[in-house]
Design a protein around this motif. Structure first.
Motif, PDB file in Angstrom:
ATOM      1  N   PHE A  72      31.792   5.843  64.037  1.00 33.03           N
ATOM      2  CA  PHE A  72      32.621   6.199  65.183  1.00 33.03           C
ATOM      3  C   PHE A  72      33.059   7.655  65.110  1.00 33.03           C
ATOM      4  CE2 PHE A  72      36.899   6.422  67.133  1.00 33.03           C
ATOM      5  CZ  PHE A  72      36.525   6.188  68.452  1.00 33.03           C
ATOM      6  N   VAL A  73      33.447   8.091  63.928  1.00 32.53           N
ATOM      7  CA  VAL A  73      33.853   9.494  63.755  1.00 32.53           C
ATOM      8  C   VAL A  73      32.655  10.418  64.002  1.00 32.53           C
ATOM      9  CG1 VAL A  73      34.661  11.182  62.053  1.00 32.53           C
ATOM     10  CG2 VAL A  73      35.779   8.958  62.234  1.00 32.53           C
ATOM     11  N   LEU A  74      31.476  10.017  63.517  1.00 32.48           N
ATOM     12  CA  LEU A  74      30.278  10.808  63.782  1.00 32.48           C
ATOM     13  C   LEU A  74      29.969  10.859  65.280  1.00 32.48           C
ATOM     14  CD1 LEU A  74      27.819   9.782  60.922  1.00 32.48           C
ATOM     15  CD2 LEU A  74      29.001  11.951  61.208  1.00 32.48           C
ATOM     16  N   ALA A  75      30.160   9.751  65.965  1.00 33.90           N
ATOM     17  CA  ALA A  75      29.914   9.720  67.411  1.00 33.90           C
ATOM     18  C   ALA A  75      30.870  10.642  68.156  1.00 33.90           C
ATOM     19  CB  ALA A  75      30.031   8.293  67.928  1.00 33.90           C
ATOM     20  N   LEU A  76      32.138  10.619  67.786  1.00 35.62           N
ATOM     21  CA  LEU A  76      33.098  11.525  68.425  1.00 35.62           C
ATOM     22  C   LEU A  76      32.745  12.981  68.165  1.00 35.62           C
ATOM     23  CD1 LEU A  76      36.538   9.775  67.832  1.00 35.62           C
ATOM     24  CD2 LEU A  76      35.200   9.890  69.937  1.00 35.62           C
ATOM     25  N   GLY A  77      32.387  13.291  66.935  1.00 32.89           N
ATOM     26  CA  GLY A  77      31.965  14.657  66.614  1.00 32.89           C
ATOM     27  C   GLY A  77      30.702  15.041  67.354  1.00 32.89           C
ATOM     28  N   GLY A  78      29.771  14.099  67.487  1.00 40.63           N
ATOM     29  CA  GLY A  78      28.538  14.374  68.220  1.00 40.63           C
ATOM     30  C   GLY A  78      28.792  14.634  69.688  1.00 40.63           C
ATOM     31  N   ILE A  79      29.749  13.932  70.267  1.00 38.84           N
ATOM     32  CA  ILE A  79      30.100  14.175  71.672  1.00 38.84           C
ATOM     33  C   ILE A  79      30.683  15.578  71.842  1.00 38.84           C
ATOM     34  CG2 ILE A  79      31.720  13.505  73.493  1.00 38.84           C
ATOM     35  CD1 ILE A  79      31.251  10.588  72.609  1.00 38.84           C
ATOM     36  N   VAL A  80      31.564  15.961  70.934  1.00 36.74           N
ATOM     37  CA  VAL A  80      32.159  17.298  71.010  1.00 36.74           C
ATOM     38  C   VAL A  80      31.090  18.375  70.856  1.00 36.74           C
ATOM     39  CG1 VAL A  80      33.714  18.899  69.819  1.00 36.74           C
ATOM     40  CG2 VAL A  80      34.436  16.553  70.253  1.00 36.74           C
ATOM     41  N   VAL A  81      30.211  18.219  69.858  1.00 35.38           N
ATOM     42  CA  VAL A  81      29.148  19.205  69.638  1.00 35.38           C
ATOM     43  C   VAL A  81      28.170  19.200  70.814  1.00 35.38           C
ATOM     44  CG1 VAL A  81      27.170  19.774  68.166  1.00 35.38           C
ATOM     45  CG2 VAL A  81      29.348  19.202  67.132  1.00 35.38           C
ATOM     46  N   GLY A  82      27.850  18.011  71.333  1.00 34.56           N
ATOM     47  CA  GLY A  82      26.926  17.926  72.464  1.00 34.56           C
ATOM     48  C   GLY A  82      27.455  18.592  73.717  1.00 34.56           C
ATOM     49  N   ARG A  88      26.932  25.944  76.129  1.00 36.27           N
ATOM     50  CA  ARG A  88      26.189  27.110  75.625  1.00 36.27           C
ATOM     51  C   ARG A  88      24.842  27.252  76.342  1.00 36.27           C
ATOM     52  NH1 ARG A  88      28.758  30.676  71.944  1.00 36.27           N
ATOM     53  NH2 ARG A  88      30.358  29.428  70.957  1.00 36.27           N
ATOM     54  N   ILE A  89      24.169  26.118  76.572  1.00 35.36           N
ATOM     55  CA  ILE A  89      22.865  26.160  77.254  1.00 35.36           C
ATOM     56  C   ILE A  89      23.029  26.643  78.692  1.00 35.36           C
ATOM     57  CG2 ILE A  89      20.994  24.703  78.145  1.00 35.36           C
ATOM     58  CD1 ILE A  89      21.273  23.055  75.545  1.00 35.36           C
ATOM     59  N   ILE A  90      24.049  26.141  79.384  1.00 36.71           N
ATOM     60  CA  ILE A  90      24.295  26.560  80.775  1.00 36.71           C
ATOM     61  C   ILE A  90      24.691  28.036  80.831  1.00 36.71           C
ATOM     62  CG2 ILE A  90      25.865  26.249  82.734  1.00 36.71           C
ATOM     63  CD1 ILE A  90      25.858  23.238  82.071  1.00 36.71           C
ATOM     64  N   ALA A  91      25.453  28.471  79.803  1.00 38.80           N
ATOM     65  CA  ALA A  91      25.904  29.868  79.783  1.00 38.80           C
ATOM     66  C   ALA A  91      24.788  30.837  79.397  1.00 38.80           C
ATOM     67  CB  ALA A  91      27.071  30.015  78.824  1.00 38.80           C
ATOM     68  N   GLY A  92      23.668  30.313  78.902  1.00 36.19           N
ATOM     69  CA  GLY A  92      22.550  31.203  78.554  1.00 36.19           C
ATOM     70  C   GLY A  92      22.339  31.343  77.064  1.00 36.19           C
ATOM     71  N   ALA A  93      22.012  30.272  76.401  1.00 33.86           N
ATOM     72  CA  ALA A  93      21.714  30.311  74.969  1.00 33.86           C
ATOM     73  C   ALA A  93      20.277  30.785  74.764  1.00 33.86           C
ATOM     74  CB  ALA A  93      21.897  28.925  74.362  1.00 33.86           C
ATOM     75  N   PRO A  94      19.927  31.219  73.558  1.00 33.36           N
ATOM     76  CA  PRO A  94      18.539  31.623  73.282  1.00 33.36           C
ATOM     77  C   PRO A  94      17.564  30.472  73.549  1.00 33.36           C
ATOM     78  CG  PRO A  94      19.958  32.067  71.379  1.00 33.36           C
ATOM     79  CD  PRO A  94      20.782  31.373  72.409  1.00 33.36           C
ATOM     80  N   PRO A  99      15.736  23.061  72.285  1.00 43.00           N
ATOM     81  CA  PRO A  99      14.953  22.029  71.590  1.00 43.00           C
ATOM     82  C   PRO A  99      15.473  21.725  70.189  1.00 43.00           C
ATOM     83  CG  PRO A  99      13.650  24.033  71.860  1.00 43.00           C
ATOM     84  CD  PRO A  99      14.924  24.227  72.613  1.00 43.00           C
ATOM     85  N   VAL A 100      15.994  22.730  69.516  1.00 41.42           N
ATOM     86  CA  VAL A 100      16.473  22.504  68.149  1.00 41.42           C
ATOM     87  C   VAL A 100      17.746  21.657  68.146  1.00 41.42           C
ATOM     88  CG1 VAL A 100      17.345  23.644  66.062  1.00 41.42           C
ATOM     89  CG2 VAL A 100      15.366  24.575  67.247  1.00 41.42           C
ATOM     90  N   ILE A 101      18.670  21.909  69.062  1.00 43.65           N
ATOM     91  CA  ILE A 101      19.905  21.124  69.090  1.00 43.65           C
ATOM     92  C   ILE A 101      19.620  19.694  69.528  1.00 43.65           C
ATOM     93  CG2 ILE A 101      20.725  21.634  71.422  1.00 43.65           C
ATOM     94  CD1 ILE A 101      22.912  21.550  68.302  1.00 43.65           C
ATOM     95  N   ILE A 102      18.622  19.508  70.409  1.00 46.80           N
ATOM     96  CA  ILE A 102      18.234  18.149  70.794  1.00 46.80           C
ATOM     97  C   ILE A 102      17.642  17.423  69.597  1.00 46.80           C
ATOM     98  CG2 ILE A 102      16.593  16.835  72.198  1.00 46.80           C
ATOM     99  CD1 ILE A 102      17.091  18.899  74.422  1.00 46.80           C
ATOM    100  N   LEU A 103      16.791  18.104  68.837  1.00 46.94           N
ATOM    101  CA  LEU A 103      16.194  17.497  67.640  1.00 46.94           C
ATOM    102  C   LEU A 103      17.259  17.152  66.602  1.00 46.94           C
ATOM    103  CD1 LEU A 103      13.584  16.707  66.157  1.00 46.94           C
ATOM    104  CD2 LEU A 103      13.589  19.014  65.179  1.00 46.94           C
ATOM    105  N   VAL A 104      18.208  18.042  66.386  1.00 47.00           N
ATOM    106  CA  VAL A 104      19.298  17.778  65.438  1.00 47.00           C
ATOM    107  C   VAL A 104      20.126  16.577  65.901  1.00 47.00           C
ATOM    108  CG1 VAL A 104      21.464  18.717  64.518  1.00 47.00           C
ATOM    109  CG2 VAL A 104      19.405  20.100  64.489  1.00 47.00           C
ATOM    110  N   GLY A 105      20.386  16.482  67.196  1.00 45.49           N
ATOM    111  CA  GLY A 105      21.136  15.335  67.717  1.00 45.49           C
ATOM    112  C   GLY A 105      20.394  14.023  67.544  1.00 45.49           C
ATOM    113  N   ALA A 144      28.052  26.939  67.350  1.00 42.90           N
ATOM    114  CA  ALA A 144      29.036  28.031  67.255  1.00 42.90           C
ATOM    115  C   ALA A 144      28.363  29.386  67.145  1.00 42.90           C
ATOM    116  CB  ALA A 144      29.941  27.798  66.054  1.00 42.90           C
ATOM    117  N   SER A 145      27.174  29.409  66.542  1.00 41.30           N
ATOM    118  CA  SER A 145      26.522  30.709  66.329  1.00 41.30           C
ATOM    119  C   SER A 145      25.530  31.080  67.443  1.00 41.30           C
ATOM    120  CB  SER A 145      25.791  30.711  64.994  1.00 41.30           C
ATOM    121  OG  SER A 145      24.727  29.774  65.010  1.00 41.30           O
ATOM    122  N   ALA A 146      25.258  30.162  68.347  1.00 38.45           N
ATOM    123  CA  ALA A 146      24.269  30.455  69.403  1.00 38.45           C
ATOM    124  C   ALA A 146      24.845  31.347  70.473  1.00 38.45           C
ATOM    125  CB  ALA A 146      23.771  29.158  70.038  1.00 38.45           C
TER     126      ALA A 146
END
Length: 146
Positions: A72-82, A88-94, A99-105, A144-146
């Motif tokens: 449950f804690v991982l799910a909450l953290g995943g929602i926040v990171v997602g 970040r993607i909408i704002a213009g990430a590299p 694809p990398v963040i989708i793979l990590v998720g 955070a770094s993207a």
């Protein structure tokens, strides 16, 4: 006695299954004069070798609860990171970020599901959930770094 009384009257030595109308033919009969400890040991013992686990039995409830809370804690953290990754993607990430963040998720979700699938094993759920936590940390650092 009436037939209704006889129908609901049960043998005090009968198991819980007989109260539900299930057959207790496979259940070992314990000596009613034996001590509680002896009857309990006979009820929970198995014919298998000592130290061998029965993986068909349900997992202990405290382990299942701990795995559930961690997931449950991982799910909450995943929602926040997602959500922050989506911003970040909408704002213009590299270009590599999406694809990398989708793979990590997906890998993180797979680790979390594997924690539930291996809950009957001794140490595997904790190692798998630890790997899921590491993927969540990697996702958070990437976002955070993207």
């Amino acid at each position: 006695m009436s037939s209704d009384t006889e129908r609901y009257e049960q043998d005090p030595a009968a198991g819980f299954g007989s109260a539900l109308g299930l057959a207790d033919a496979d259940a070992p009969r314990a000596d009613p004069n034996a001590s509680f400890r002896t009857r309990l040991a006979a009820a929970v013992s198995s014919d298998s070798r000592r130290g061998e686990r029965d993986f068909t039995a349900p997992p202990p409830q405290r382990i299942l609860a701990a795995v559930s809370v961690w997931a449950f804690v991982l799910a909450l953290g995943g929602i926040v990171v997602g959500i922050s990754a989506l911003v970040r993607i909408i704002a213009g990430a590299p270009g590599w970020f999406e694809p990398v963040i989708i793979l990590v998720g997906i890998v993180g979700m797979a680790f979390t599901v594997a924690g539930f699938a291996t809950v009957r094993r001794p140490m595997i759920p904790w190692a798998v959930l630890g790997a899921g936590t590491l993927t969540l940390i990697v996702g958070a650092v990437m976002t955070a770094s993207a």
